[in-house]
Scaffold this active site. Structure first.
Site, mmCIF file in Angstrom:
data_model
loop_
_atom_site.group_PDB
_atom_site.id
_atom_site.type_symbol
_atom_site.label_atom_id
_atom_site.label_comp_id
_atom_site.label_asym_id
_atom_site.label_seq_id
_atom_site.Cartn_x
_atom_site.Cartn_y
_atom_site.Cartn_z
ATOM 1 N N CYS A 148 0.679 -1.384 0.081
ATOM 2 C CA CYS A 148 0.266 0.063 0.551
ATOM 3 C C CYS A 148 1.004 1.998 0.399
ATOM 4 O O CYS A 148 1.752 1.468 0.792
ATOM 5 C CB CYS A 148 -0.612 0.105 1.319
ATOM 6 S SG CYS A 148 -1.864 1.462 1.393
ATOM 7 N N ASP A 182 -0.733 -5.397 0.260
ATOM 8 C CA ASP A 182 -2.402 -5.983 -0.147
ATOM 9 C C ASP A 182 -2.056 -7.314 -1.298
ATOM 10 O O ASP A 182 -1.163 -7.556 -1.142
ATOM 11 C CB ASP A 182 -1.922 -4.955 -1.111
ATOM 12 C CG ASP A 182 -2.955 -2.813 -0.507
ATOM 13 O OD1 ASP A 182 -3.168 -3.362 0.467
ATOM 14 O OD2 ASP A 182 -2.656 -2.452 -0.946
#
Ligand SMILES: [Ca+2]
Ligand SMILES: [Ca+2]
Ligand SMILES: [Ca+2]
Ligand SMILES: [Ca+2]
Ligand SMILES: [Ca+2]
Ligand SMILES: [Ca+2]
Ligand SMILES: [Ca+2]
Ligand SMILES: [Ca+2]
Ligand SMILES: [Ca+2]
Ligand SMILES: [Ca+2]
Ligand SMILES: [Ca+2]
Ligand SMILES: [Ca+2]
Ligand SMILES: [Ca+2]
Ligand SMILES: [Ca+2]
Ligand SMILES: [Ca+2]
Ligand SMILES: [Ca+2]
Lengths: 154, 154, 154, 154, 154, 154, 154, 154, 154, 154
Positions: free
Chosen positions: H52, H59
């Site tokens: 991220c 992520d």
């Protein structure tokens, strides 16, 4: 309900990221708010990745932890960061899964603990590893994890 | 975690293919890295094929192996090559499935082992074979394999 | 693996069809090729039909057989032809299902046997019948059949 | 709603069974009670069986019929008896499925018709047959039948 | 229904096995018994295996064929033996799948054909290949194959 | 198989409808045709409706009955008519479900009985009621009913 | 958002029950609160029952209504009571389903309407009826209802 | 089938790992072995992770690529290594997904391409991103990816 | 069946809303109408929301309650209002779930009780909490809740 | 990829909670990072709750938003807070769902937008609302949301 059991935490509500290695990662604990009951807490983490010790390539797993708290609960954000700390860690599937279980047992001192890793296939054959500290105590309810067995195609 | 337990392996990371027969196939083993815990390892192999002893035509199966390691783990690539060695082997379903289980037991000396073959239908009727070495040891967690029973159509 | 256990069979590899009645149908048996292990064999037959004794109209069922072989295995083609021999047979659901189970027990002399008929609905209400010879022997693995309960619509 | 459209029927509410052959089976029709709307009627029959013309052994299929009525509806009991009349009929899968569709079209004179047979596997490979009289008329709603494609095992 | 269209076949009802290579395999055809209708025939084969051209290791696929017959139908046993003839054939996934489709088109001269291979994962990533001869003719019904997309674990 | 056990029945094959109240409904019984075996009979009725005692509005339930016959079987048409007799009956969910179970036990004198009502949600919260006469006898096989727990949306 | 559009309603928030017949049932309407957009409203009713006109026995259906409002919305409680008013009504499946759709169209004057009845099986064969007023207007989104086709057993 | 199209590849069959950044990753291409047909190739990658850009935390996404080859195929191992090169890359979900699609289009020059990212939830709300180069060419078959929409719990 | 056991209730059939806090919420009880049988009552509530004590943001859970009534049943509307009273309540997941269970035990004095909260994911990892008062009494039937374990995407 | 498009945001990475009303909630936007492609962004929110305008009781919904960005993307945290701002808002289902869609359209100026609310059942009948701004632009890929239609029980 006592908010104060969370007062000493270092990571909850902070913006620090995960440790670089599992060894550096710090699991934090809070006082069990319901010590008069034996109950099971389940955490499901479908976002786990580590590295293959032979090839250095990424491995992925879906993890599920069940435990019966003793005097403490593991704080969920520190658990998440602990799992993230394996991102650059090299680990065989059996060793890694059982090792996580053993560490949680040693640190948490739960009344009972179960931990499973459902690894993505390599060579067309996935490995699942199922670890627990022994039979669940009498009278405690432990539902099956019921993660689907690997199916292949069709 | 000890990488060295994999140091003696002949097949891992090599490019050799499967043996031509199950008899020639060599299963390799590594030291159990977590000998202080009893845990279950599951391998799921949906890519198995052998030959019918009566007609010579191909048979297919979805295999699932569960075991509790003793002193050794079976190395996963050698397991894959062992399964591949049945490609030109003629085998009845019941005999083949139980025979694989028995061989794994004899060679691995696991604390406990379960092995199932879910064969594709012949004559509209599939055969499943469920083998294990006996009741699982107390306190070890063995989730159901939960491979769906054959459904037909509709 | 011994092919010879199939040498005496009358129906395997022959083109003869099913007997006209269950009474005339002949189940054939072969020697258990793995007599040193207790294991379960499952046959799933979603293609069963008989006749209603009251109306003469066709009934349909999905059948599942589980058994632990004693000295013999039932040969799968003769089992298929046995099931087919009910095509013009009139049978109540409970009686028919248990009767098949009882006959298999009497002829096969298995160590244990379970047999279920999952009948299609009549009057909006299906009947399932679940028969077994008693508790499964200790240490043998018998997975659930897990045929879905009837759902109706929606 | 007009009950009288059912007044002439020979089979509804009677106890007679199915005809012995499809040729003898009589489909009965009633007046379309809603002739001002184009709508689709779906019948789902998971209980169909016929015989293989080569081996004489039973075949099974799951059938789904969709049609847009013209001046008549097919009466459902006569449709059931028609399907039952194939019980001793020898038929290839493609021919049988399309033949039923063509006969229904010829007799019913529907505005549109779709008929599918989802046959149980033979030789490990099932056949599905999908027939319709052409594109569905504009503005009529025809949901997918969504019968699952054959999956095999695993 | 005309049984005679099957009279010339060499493989149906015979005990010969599959050819050793796809090149040697012979697809047999019978006259379309319903030439006045355009309909779709679907064959689903979850039992396909070939060899990887780079490593020589086995590959597996779930195959689905849809076609609209022209003057002939492909005979299902010869299709099964054709698929079996790939057992020792080395093939890349894209090339193999489209190649089978193209050969079927050339030999069968269907009005339309669709062919898909759903290959088992290699390196954690499966390949699906979707081939058809063009848009389906107007007014013919072609349901989706709806084979599930690969899911991984969890 | 003895058809004669059905000879005394009043409702089977007759056209009479359901009684107006559960009190008036008559359950009929036939002799257990397989008294030498303990087996389970399951009836699944997704078509049950009664009235709310507070509001008079309709309630709906999906019912599943499991029992081990003693000297008699319950005849399925009389069971259907018994369930239909609740159509204008006012009943609380817990009371109604257990009451049906208790009545069946009293009348049938089964060796064991299990009965569940899976009611449709009211106020967003459905009630399920699970009744049985005690632990199932040793050695009898009772598969889970496995009716899905209510899910809500999404 | 304007609560006032509900101000004139007779049934919402009242304790009156359903009308005794569909003819007596009164559907109530409120002003479309979003008249500048074309959107679809779906009501799903799995709790519908009526009576068979031939036998007087109960029938059950799962109903789904989709419509694009014109100047009014149908008020949901009055719709529920309307569906309940069929409880003692005798109706053939095709006629009943289309009749409900036609009445809703006539009274509501929607821009477009789709209505389906998914009836429980009778004689082993369920009927589904799919009605709509014509093709949905361009640019409006109408997801499939995706109610599963009847499956039988297995 | 031409093995030689793979002759120039740098990564296939080699042991080198993934590049450290997407910018450094090299996608390799081979000649389309079936240039006379328009067909779709689908790669499914459930093992994708990036970082991220705001928090630096990992992520995860499930990716599916569909394309119609022009003169070249993308080689699957180089595609896998390309996806792995995002492991330490910071990316917003929308930008990352579309950016991968755009790069593949630019490099591969496919006749058509579709690419989707199904991201794991953040803040309880997952993002899916669906990109394609335009309408699929007429006559090419592109099945739905049918990855389930996020469900939450229950 | 005795309607009168509901005669004293304050909330059933009234229009009052939920209490503002769990402390203020009043659970109401009625006399167990079937005190001679031990049975299980299950309530499923997929509509639960509370607030996070750290961030004040909403949390959501799917709750399932199982209990064996002693002298009383909990009245379902008061249970619904009790669950709604958590809407503005701040609660940690483990504490909240077990706390609800403990309160129900204390107030209801059931023979046995099981309560689970299946919380929506935070930080990508959901928590499930499983509480019961001890082993279920011998001979009472308690089906698994079988709420699916969290799956993530793909 | 340009991180700077997020630089002006007020809510991302801040600890402020949701606004008290939808009117006060502020949706924030960032520049579309891929303006040269038309793609679809899907947000799935299974955690939505508002209040019934008639009874004041909580309502719940599962929401799915699809849109094709114009010059901006909606920032996901502000979207989450916007959805949370309905927690104490009174709203009819149809009005609320379409109203959210219309507001998003007005503020975001997307090239196209689709928004659905799948509401939990009230009175046994759930409402789904499907809104979009018109037909999706040619050449853009919009997969079905495929949220299951309400099923009831069984
Ligand atoms: Ca359990
Ligand atoms: Ca498979
Ligand atoms: Ca178990
Ligand atoms: Ca079936
Ligand atoms: Ca079991
Ligand atoms: Ca239902
Ligand atoms: Ca459609
Ligand atoms: Ca793999
Ligand atoms: Ca389609
Ligand atoms: Ca996954
Ligand atoms: Ca949900
Ligand atoms: Ca029926
Ligand atoms: Ca659609
Ligand atoms: Ca499509
Ligand atoms: Ca989350
Ligand atoms: Ca159980």
């Amino acid at each position: 309900m006592a908010n104060s059991i969370y007062g000493e935490l270092e990571q909850l509500g902070k913006t620090g990221g995960a440790a670089q290695t599992p060894e550096e990662a710090i699991l934090e604990y809070v006082k069990n708010p319901r010590p008069d009951s034996d109950y099971v807490v389940r955490f499901t983490c479908p976002e786990f990745t580590s590295l293959c010790p032979v090839t250095g390539q990424p491995d992925f797993a879906h993890l599920v932890l069940d435990y019966i708290p003793g005097e403490t609960l593991v704080e969920s954000k520190s658990l998440k960061l602990f799992f993230q700390s394996f991102r650059n860690h090299q680990a065989f599937h059996e060793d890694c899964t059982v090792g996580i279980g053993e560490r949680l047992v040693k640190e948490m001192a739960p009344k009972w603990l179960r931990f499973a890793g459902y690894w993505y296939p390599r060579g067309g054959i996935p490995i699942d590893v199922f670890y627990q500290t022994g039979a669940a105590p009498e009278g405690v309810w432990v539902p099956e994890q019921a993660v689907p067995t690997y199916r292949g195609r069709g």
